[in-house]
Design a protein around this motif. Structure first.
Motif, PDB file in Angstrom:
ATOM      1  N   HIS A  11      43.764  38.259  31.276  1.00  0.00           N
ATOM      2  CA  HIS A  11      43.546  38.746  32.557  1.00  0.00           C
ATOM      3  C   HIS A  11      42.770  37.763  33.571  1.00  0.00           C
ATOM      4  O   HIS A  11      42.150  36.697  33.176  1.00  0.00           O
ATOM      5  N   SER A  12      43.218  37.950  34.942  1.00  0.00           N
ATOM      6  CA  SER A  12      42.604  37.252  35.837  1.00  0.00           C
ATOM      7  C   SER A  12      41.138  37.544  36.094  1.00  0.00           C
ATOM      8  O   SER A  12      40.678  38.714  36.459  1.00  0.00           O
ATOM      9  N   THR A  86      39.144  33.473  47.059  1.00  0.00           N
ATOM     10  CA  THR A  86      39.230  32.317  45.979  1.00  0.00           C
ATOM     11  C   THR A  86      38.288  31.468  46.151  1.00  0.00           C
ATOM     12  O   THR A  86      37.675  30.979  45.100  1.00  0.00           O
ATOM     13  N   TRP A 140      43.960  31.653  37.220  1.00  0.00           N
ATOM     14  CA  TRP A 140      45.151  30.747  37.738  1.00  0.00           C
ATOM     15  C   TRP A 140      45.106  30.688  39.306  1.00  0.00           C
ATOM     16  O   TRP A 140      45.141  31.752  39.740  1.00  0.00           O
ATOM     17  N   ILE A 141      44.809  29.429  39.903  1.00  0.00           N
ATOM     18  CA  ILE A 141      44.767  29.439  41.101  1.00  0.00           C
ATOM     19  C   ILE A 141      45.944  28.667  41.878  1.00  0.00           C
ATOM     20  O   ILE A 141      45.920  27.331  41.505  1.00  0.00           O
ATOM     21  N   ASP A 143      45.969  29.177  45.405  1.00  0.00           N
ATOM     22  CA  ASP A 143      45.422  29.013  46.850  1.00  0.00           C
ATOM     23  C   ASP A 143      45.148  27.571  46.995  1.00  0.00           C
ATOM     24  O   ASP A 143      44.835  27.379  48.473  1.00  0.00           O
ATOM     25  N   TYR A 188      40.264  44.985  33.687  1.00  0.00           N
ATOM     26  CA  TYR A 188      40.945  46.088  34.462  1.00  0.00           C
ATOM     27  C   TYR A 188      42.514  46.211  33.788  1.00  0.00           C
ATOM     28  O   TYR A 188      42.839  45.325  33.380  1.00  0.00           O
ATOM     29  N   ARG A 192      52.035  46.627  35.862  1.00  0.00           N
ATOM     30  CA  ARG A 192      53.313  45.938  35.761  1.00  0.00           C
ATOM     31  C   ARG A 192      54.460  46.560  35.844  1.00  0.00           C
ATOM     32  O   ARG A 192      54.345  47.906  35.663  1.00  0.00           O
TER      33      ARG A 192
HETATM   34  C1  LIG Z   1      50.839  30.819  39.868  1.00  0.00           C
HETATM   35  C2  LIG Z   1      49.566  31.791  39.891  1.00  0.00           C
HETATM   36  C3  LIG Z   1      48.751  31.567  41.038  1.00  0.00           C
HETATM   37  C4  LIG Z   1      47.783  32.451  41.203  1.00  0.00           C
HETATM   38  N1  LIG Z   1      46.885  32.109  42.227  1.00  0.00           N
HETATM   39  C5  LIG Z   1      45.739  32.999  42.445  1.00  0.00           C
HETATM   40  C6  LIG Z   1      44.814  32.717  43.644  1.00  0.00           C
HETATM   41  O1  LIG Z   1      44.934  31.492  44.221  1.00  0.00           O
HETATM   42  N2  LIG Z   1      43.752  33.423  43.632  1.00  0.00           N
HETATM   43  C7  LIG Z   1      43.588  34.520  42.873  1.00  0.00           C
HETATM   44  O2  LIG Z   1      42.667  35.201  43.125  1.00  0.00           O
HETATM   45  N3  LIG Z   1      44.447  34.927  41.753  1.00  0.00           N
HETATM   46  C8  LIG Z   1      45.457  34.150  41.585  1.00  0.00           C
HETATM   47  N4  LIG Z   1      46.506  34.439  40.557  1.00  0.00           N
HETATM   48  C9  LIG Z   1      46.062  35.616  39.820  1.00  0.00           C
HETATM   49  C10 LIG Z   1      47.296  36.677  40.062  1.00  0.00           C
HETATM   50  O3  LIG Z   1      46.847  37.355  41.065  1.00  0.00           O
HETATM   51  C11 LIG Z   1      47.257  37.644  38.931  1.00  0.00           C
HETATM   52  O4  LIG Z   1      47.948  36.977  37.799  1.00  0.00           O
HETATM   53  C12 LIG Z   1      48.087  38.740  39.103  1.00  0.00           C
HETATM   54  O5  LIG Z   1      47.399  39.695  39.937  1.00  0.00           O
HETATM   55  C13 LIG Z   1      48.215  39.607  37.534  1.00  0.00           C
HETATM   56  O6  LIG Z   1      47.052  40.094  37.231  1.00  0.00           O
HETATM   57  P1  LIG Z   1      46.221  39.590  35.765  1.00  0.00           P
HETATM   58  O7  LIG Z   1      46.444  38.103  35.684  1.00  0.00           O
HETATM   59  O8  LIG Z   1      44.887  40.024  35.653  1.00  0.00           O
HETATM   60  O9  LIG Z   1      47.273  40.110  34.917  1.00  0.00           O
HETATM   61  C14 LIG Z   1      47.555  33.789  40.454  1.00  0.00           C
HETATM   62  C15 LIG Z   1      48.319  33.994  39.402  1.00  0.00           C
HETATM   63  C16 LIG Z   1      49.474  32.968  39.255  1.00  0.00           C
HETATM   64  C17 LIG Z   1      50.444  33.211  38.117  1.00  0.00           C
END
Ligand SMILES: Cc1cc2nc3c(=O)[nH]c(=O)nc-3n(C[C@H](O)[C@H](O)[C@H](O)COP(=O)(O)O)c2cc1C
Length: 204
Positions: A11-12, A86, A140-141, A143, A188, A192
């Motif tokens: 998860h993120s 971010t 993954w970022i 921004d 959390y 989906r």
């Molecule tokens: C290509 C990509 C770019 C993302 N960029 C950001 C970002 O810049 N900042 C951030 O807080 N989350 C970023 N995310 C996280 C997504 O918000 C997150 O994967 C999505 O809300 C689903 O939540 P989970 O990863 O917990 O399953 C990114 C995810 C992906 C796949």
């Protein structure tokens, strides 16, 4: 961890403990990217890992300043609503892996450019799953997009005069980044769409 569990577990993570991440762990994570598939096996990627506190703060500031400078500019803020948040995450993160395209400027119009971006996406997902398997949190970022030139210039300046001076060049575009560290927040539930909403199978 079994693959199904790993996919569910990832998860993120947006909050990290200050615990340092060893070079050996970073190498294990980037090794997973190294083995990822890529279009024509071109391996169009380069990874720069920032573990130094001062540099992490500089990177965080570059993102935060973009928001501060442009928050009233509708055009510049398009898609950039999370850029400040971010930046804040990066302030506390013990390791940031910046992902560069090891290819000419990506224009997103040529198939090679699209393939390079897709390949890099696959490599980052490998790293995310590997970090999760190692019990680490990751994010993954994208921004970084809004300040990709500034960040790339910052890294070029940092590498200047070191033995890695030519590791990346002006031509290498910063595509995205990945934060990694020991999680400081509970997980959390995943939000989906259902499989029915996203899958259509056409049978004979
Ligand atoms: C290509 C990509 C770019 C993302 N960029 C950001 C970002 O810049 N900042 C951030 O807080 N989350 C970023 N995310 C996280 C997504 O918000 C997150 O994967 C999505 O809300 C689903 O939540 P989970 O990863 O917990 O399953 C990114 C995810 C992906 C796949």
């Amino acid at each position: 961890m079994k693959l199904d569990d790993l996919i569910k577990e990832r998860h993120s993570c947006r909050s990290y403990l200050p615990t340092a991440i060893s070079d050996a762990k970073i190498k294990q994570i980037v090794e997973a990217a190294r083995l990822a598939p890529s279009s024509k096996n071109a391996q169009q990627w380069k990874f720069v890992c920032i573990k130094a506190k001062e540099e992490s703060h500089d990177i965080a500031n570059i993102l935060e300043n973009y928001y501060i400078k442009n928050k009233n500019n509708k055009e510049k803020m398009l898609g950039a609503s999370s850029v400040f948040a971010t930046g804040k995450i990066l302030e506390s993160c013990p390791a940031i892996i910046l992902v560069f395209a090891d290819t000419e400027n990506i224009t997103r119009t040529k198939v090679e450019d699209i393939s390079a971006l897709l390949s890099i996406g696959g490599a980052v997902e490998h790293m995310m799953l590997k970090a999760t398997d190692m019990g680490l949190g990751c994010l993954w970022i994208c921004d970084t997009y809004f300040v990709h030139n500034e960040l790339a210039d910052y890294i070029l300046k940092k590498l200047k005069g070191t033995e890695k001076e030519n590791f990346i060049s002006k031509k290498n575009r910063l595509v995205c980044a990945m934060a990694v560290g020991v999680m400081a927040e509970p997980k959390y539930p995943k939000n989906r769409k259902t499989l029915d909403e996203i899958l259509c199978i056409i049978n004979n």
